[in-house]
Scaffold this active site. Sequence first.
Site, mmCIF file in Angstrom:
data_model
loop_
_atom_site.group_PDB
_atom_site.id
_atom_site.type_symbol
_atom_site.label_atom_id
_atom_site.label_comp_id
_atom_site.label_asym_id
_atom_site.label_seq_id
_atom_site.Cartn_x
_atom_site.Cartn_y
_atom_site.Cartn_z
ATOM 1 N N CYS D 86 0.842 -1.208 0.000
ATOM 2 C CA CYS D 86 0.000 0.000 0.000
ATOM 3 C C CYS D 86 0.878 1.261 0.000
ATOM 4 C CB CYS D 86 -0.951 -0.043 1.192
ATOM 5 S SG CYS D 86 -2.377 1.036 0.998
ATOM 6 N N HIS D 203 -3.467 -5.617 1.398
ATOM 7 C CA HIS D 203 -2.692 -5.824 2.630
ATOM 8 C C HIS D 203 -2.615 -7.305 2.997
ATOM 9 C CE1 HIS D 203 -2.443 -1.591 4.199
ATOM 10 N NE2 HIS D 203 -3.364 -1.430 3.284
ATOM 11 N N GLU D 205 -0.879 -8.660 5.285
ATOM 12 C CA GLU D 205 -0.798 -8.846 6.751
ATOM 13 C C GLU D 205 -2.199 -8.830 7.375
ATOM 14 O OE1 GLU D 205 -0.176 -6.076 5.239
ATOM 15 O OE2 GLU D 205 -1.034 -4.396 6.359
#
Lengths: 659, 83, 83, 230
Positions: D86, D203, D205
């Site tokens: 990002c 994302h 994560e």
Amino acid sequence: MKEPEKITSRLIEAHGLTKEEYEKIKKILGREPNFTELGMFSVMWSEHCSYKSSKPVLKLFPTEGKNILVKAGEENAGVIDIGDNLAIIMKTESHNHPSAIEPFQGAATGVGGIIRDIFTMGARPIALLNSLCFGSLEKPRNCYLFRGVVEGIASYGNCVGIPTIGGQVYFDETYEGNPLVNVMCVGIAKVEDIVKGKATGEGNLVLYVGADTGRDGLGGASFASRELTEQSDKDRPAVQIGDPFREKLLLEACLELIKTGVVVGMQDMGAAGLTSSSSEMASRGNSGIKIDISRVPKREEGMIPYEVMLSESQERMLIIVKRGGEGKAKEIFKKWDLHAEIIGEVTKDEFLEVCHGNNLVAKVPVKALTKDAPVYLREEREPEYFKRVRNFEISHLPEDNDYNEVLKKLLDSPTISSKKWVYEQYDHMVRTNTVVLPGQEGAVLRIKGTNKAIVLTNDGNGTYSYLDPYEGGKIAVAEAARNIICTGGKPLAITDCLNFGNPTKPEVFWQFKKCVQGIARASYFLNIPVTGGNVSFYNENPQGAIDPTPMIGMLGIIEDINHLSTPYFKKDKDLIILLGKCKDEMGGSEFLKIIYGLKSGKPPQMNLKEEKAVQDTCLELIQRKVINSAHDLSEGGLAIALAESCIFNSPNIRGAKIS
Amino acid sequence: MFKVKIYISLKKGVADPEGITIKDALYSLNYKEVEEVRMGKYIQLKIEGVDKDGVKEKVNQMCQKLLVNPLIEEYSYQIEELK
Amino acid sequence: MFKVKIYISLKKGVADPEGITIKDALYSLNYKEVEEVRMGKYIQLKIEGVDKDGVKEKVNQMCQKLLVNPLIEEYSYQIEELK
Amino acid sequence: MKFGVVVFPGSNCDEDCFYVIKYVLKKRVDFIWHKEKRLNNYDCIILPGGFSYGDYLRTGAIARFSPIMKEVEKYALDGGLVIGICNGFQILLEANLLPGVMLRNKNLKFISKFVNIRVENNLTPFTRLFQKGEVLKIPIAHIEGNYYAEKRVIEELKRNNQIVFRYCDEEGNLRNEANPNGSREFIAGICNKGRNILGMMPHPERAAEALLGSEDGKVIFQSIISSVSF
């Protein structure tokens, strides 16, 4: 701004102070106040800061509980013990008036302020919620306000990296010209890391940290206490600009500084800026503070002491640092590229002493500012509309509805329809704790390092409270508790935001007192203490006071995350049970409002004993895995609750056959 | 056809977090002589119009109605006729 | 002390979602004569300097290094000496 | 195996990345402050998501001048693994470690939701555990994710198979409704010619634990681990 030489009665009135209040100030000081002192008293004694009309009524709330570590009113936010040596810190704040003028910045700075109230106590902010009320979307101005407020909240919360995970958006013409923007922040801290907002230890240093001071929102606090009339456009310089980037630096730097142990006390410079932060910390520490405003970093030239003491520039903190710890503090703030300046020290003479260089500019007893604001027992009178709307008979309404169309119309109404357009603008997943995404029941956050989760809700119903403030208050608490229970959580504590009209109008104060009594009654019965919150008066639309709108923010705990429950139907052939009695109570329903354009009738009369039985039973059913889902009935009643249970898990949607 | 250039900037006294952050960035890139940075918007329009005054009237209306936030912004513009 | 006005705009052919949305909004407010809208940045600087050429040099460096993204943006500027 | 997560002023997904590496994947990881001058023996550098410098002026425009970025550049040109997520991707673009630019989303709004992306190239250290064309469910959260580059650059990306992820629908089709922000060629992630630098807008994560709704993101980190510990 030039400093006027003489304090005239017109000047006193412009500061929202009555003659009696001015006389009291003269008695306290033993002399006439100068212009700066007049300003300091006017903001500290404003409704917004002193709660002078609401304090006696707020005493009705239950504030004790076995896991309440800090009681309402003692500190900047409520602190609730959730075990594992962890505490949740939460608070709500209203930014209604600034958002009516400049929606984007009004809402954004509301978020900034409430975040600072949380990390000022040493807590790491982990969630934001907001409850918003607007007039009808048919009016372009309301669409403009709605779009601006959502974008303002998104721009600030997303940038600071705190997930906005829940809340409510409610539409009714009563909020025409006076939208409600209630924001809630939740933080977590180890119990031993909690910092109190106190100035103690003579000689300890007063450190100013964050953005430079400008003429922003001058006297915002007293502005919030003056009604929003057409002339409010003249108050234009009161618009404050938010800087979420500097807020993020401030947040990280302050939490890092607290870990070093040099911090004695800390407070955000919110409404009434330097005046409220210094006097409130001194008051809590039973000490005094001496500051030199020539050392305050300024963004504009020629600012007079009045402007420096009352400025509400955003993203600024006041920190009391142990003498000798200032080197460590300056090092941390330099790392985060933040401006930190020692502007004074703690004294023991319980005065707030303001100098400019070495000439004295203002000297006021601290407790006079924080404690001696007059308290008013406002007159109350039952409003004329109250009887008229209550004995409204549903039966003589035309009964020729096509109920398929009715259901579609209700599902399509702005208050009930999906709020995806709103929450998809909020980053609701940052910090990777969000286990149940927004748009369903309560929002759920796991607590890393434990097997626990917390549930959070924030909503209210102005229509019920208009029709019967007492029942409205009870329902607001019960509904929040049901949202928590349906998610498998046990309700723990409340933070509220009470939005009412002008308290000097007896009808409004009647509504306020009845509503607080209702909230207190339900809180006591359901054993969910109130840990604090905010009162917002002077919310008026062109026709008069807005509907009384109590917003209840509630925290619940799920001791074992496997007890988590989501509201949508899970399996075909599952049975659907209605828990609790379905009574013929249409008063104040969305059905009446949307299909017949009526806001009348008695709202549902809640029997608290039945309510508690339903809640306890539902929670046990969830914890013993007897049921696959649970959903509470609120706006739109059974029909909408059933429809939502079918739709919530879209795109995989289920049906339901009901007899 | 006219070409319009509209310059929108924050009013004096209105805080400008973006401007401050850019100034600090320039400072760290060794442009230490920069005293102040103010961020604003530059909007270019192509607009049909009979005469310059008519276009001027339209531009002012569009700015006050939509393009400019009168609470915190001020604007100026230039109009040029395209042959 | 010099006052510098920098006008940054998107190069031709680069998509401009903001410009398009503003044009549609103006259209819905009945300003149908607007043909095209391009969004850009208007940066105002105050900068110490010996002479105009020296400042010009600095401004070009700052634009190329930080203020402008050469892939999609072009810039122009005006410099004025403040007495 | 050691990861390094760079922390810029305004980064806010640094802790999320740290948590996944340390507690979900049980690998060593450090935070690296953006003012550090040296990178000592890391196997993979993560530039996390967030709003470095508040996204002021342009996303990533100021962060790319942080002291640590000179080291990251050297590390990357020596073949070290770098993943920009990002805002991290935007910083790699501004630093010219990857080609192209991120424009404002087509609808001008911030978008936070789960999306589907398709693995276009599974021969990179970041995607070697995937099947080609595999559809992943990973969330996005950005307002400037509308990838843009000149025609010439787009052609080059295609020719060198540098497009690593594309937005798609659940079945992996490139339907227009599945492109959340208007990205050219549905681009969600690209790598450099050397395949050691990846930039992606979604994302991973946030999709590394079933509890959060998807574990597809974990496989990207596992791919990195498998390509380092030979």
